[in-house]
Scaffold this active site. Structure first.
Site, short mmCIF file in Angstrom:
data_model
loop_
_atom_site.label_atom_id
_atom_site.label_comp_id
_atom_site.label_asym_id
_atom_site.label_seq_id
_atom_site.Cartn_x
_atom_site.Cartn_y
_atom_site.Cartn_z
N ARG A 91 0.83 -1.20 0.00
CA ARG A 91 0.00 0.00 0.00
C ARG A 91 0.86 1.25 0.00
NH1 ARG A 91 -4.91 1.18 -1.52
NH2 ARG A 91 -5.27 -0.99 -0.93
N GLY A 334 -1.93 -3.40 8.79
CA GLY A 334 -3.08 -4.28 8.68
C GLY A 334 -3.27 -4.75 7.25
N HIS A 336 -5.20 -3.67 4.82
CA HIS A 336 -5.17 -2.62 3.81
C HIS A 336 -3.73 -2.21 3.50
CE1 HIS A 336 -6.16 1.46 2.07
NE2 HIS A 336 -7.09 0.70 1.50
N CYS A 337 -2.87 -2.25 4.51
CA CYS A 337 -1.49 -1.81 4.35
C CYS A 337 -0.67 -2.72 3.44
CB CYS A 337 -0.80 -1.74 5.71
SG CYS A 337 -1.63 -0.69 6.92
N ILE A 338 -1.09 -3.96 3.27
CA ILE A 338 -0.28 -4.90 2.49
C ILE A 338 -0.86 -5.18 1.11
CG2 ILE A 338 0.58 -5.95 4.61
CD1 ILE A 338 -1.18 -8.39 4.05
#
Length: 345
Positions: A91, A334, A336-338
């Site tokens: 992300r 989390g 979304h971050c990956i």
């Protein structure tokens, strides 16, 4: 000056149909410092990839020479490409994809400097990942001067972008920029016209290994005019007051179309502290919306099902899949971050 917006490009909302999802595979670094930590992280990242790939294609970027290692973790339908990597937060290190009405694909390439040049971070390789991923897709690349990460922005697809002051204007990023200058650069690359500024992020995000206030853990659009907001019901947690302040800002805000925002509160998990006694920043806001699915962080917590019900109501045309995100959060982010979406033109 030619900008993506002047050429008709914009960043669509995350619920816009996707061509694929991009992820990066954990490689040995200061975060994943032992074989045990690396293995646990790879299991967690793979669980997300293996869930998403049942709904849309997934391309996994792995460090040089690590294809065989990745194949032991991910489903055979996950496409693997090798590029030099420092870390695994696609992300933030990947491009922000843009589309035009005539079907063209472009990518905004922000300056990545390890979340504000933090002492523990390495970005010699990761600063080039956005350009490399854009090249793999054939997208026209636009290099921005703004130090930014994908987790620092969230758009509604109709002209509005959510940001935080401590990321966009913080030390190590763009401390010498004004709000107006940041907004101009964001609008020029995202095709947005209105920025809604939150003062900060969650408390734990300001620890040594935090992002210093990413928006994608506190608030996210679920459709134009409607925002999910993280709230901490327990007064014993330092985010209790923080969330009250953030929700108040959101409720008072209007979007690019002049609509007063509707705010849907999403309670934090019941756990308040980690095994070291530090306050957790567990958040259901850090979910990922893909074709036909919402991949939602789970924490083996009584509120997991409550959050799933809220997301199911917000996305009635999608299945909600709960994936254990505790190991991902233990490493600094989390679901979304990956993940990073490549929208379908």
């Amino acid at each position: 000056m030619t900008t993506p917006a002047s050429l008709g490009y914009r960043m669509p909302a995350e619920w816009h149909p996707h061509e694929r999802t991009w992820m990066a595979f954990p490689t040995r670094n200061q975060t994943f410092a032992t074989p045990e930590l690396l293995h646990a992280a790879r299991l967690a990242w793979a669980a997300v990839a293996n869930t998403v790939v049942r709904y849309e294609p997934v391309t996994l970027v792995v460090n040089l020479g690590e294809t065989k290692a990745a194949e032991e973790y991910v489903d055979g339908t996950v496409q693997i490409v090798e590029r030099p990597l420092d870390d695994a937060w696609m992300r933030d290190i990947g491009p922000t994809f843009l589309v035009a009405a005539d079907g063209r694909l472009a990518a905004a390439d922000w300056v990545f400097n390890g979340w504000g040049a933090q002492s523990w971070a390495s970005w010699e390789n990761d600063q080039h990942v956005a350009e490399q991923v854009a090249g793999l897709t054939g997208a026209q690349r636009f290099a921005s001067r703004l130090i930014n990460e994908g987790g620092g922005i969230h758009v509604d697809g109709e002209g509005t972008v959510l940001v935080t002051e401590t990321v966009q204007l913080g030390e190590g990023r763009n401390a010498d920029w004004t709000k107006a200058e940041v907004e101009a650069e964001l609008h020029a690359h995202l095709g947005t016209t209105k920025a809604i500024w939150l003062p900060r992020g969650l408390t734990r995000d300001y620890d040594e290994f935090g992002t210093r206030g990413h928006i994608d853990i506190v608030a996210s659009f679920v459709r134009p005019g409607v925002v999910l907001a993280h709230v901490q019901p327990d007064p014993a947690h330092p985010d209790h007051t923080v969330c009250q302040e953030l929700v108040a800002v959101l409720r008072a805000a209007t979007d690019a179309q002049g609509r007063r925002l509707e705010v849907v509160e999403v309670p934090a998990p019941t756990v308040l502290h980690d095994e070291d006694g530090e306050p957790v920043d567990y958040s259901y806001i850090n979910h990922y919306v893909a074709n036909g699915v919402v991949v939602l962080c789970a924490f083996d917590d009584p509120r997991d099902q409550e959050a799933a019900a809220i997301l199911a109501e917000a996305y009635p045309d999608r299945t909600v899949e709960l994936v254990d995100a505790r190991e991902i959060f233990a490493n600094g982010g989390g679901i979304h971050c990956i993940t990073q979406q490549q929208p379908r033109p």
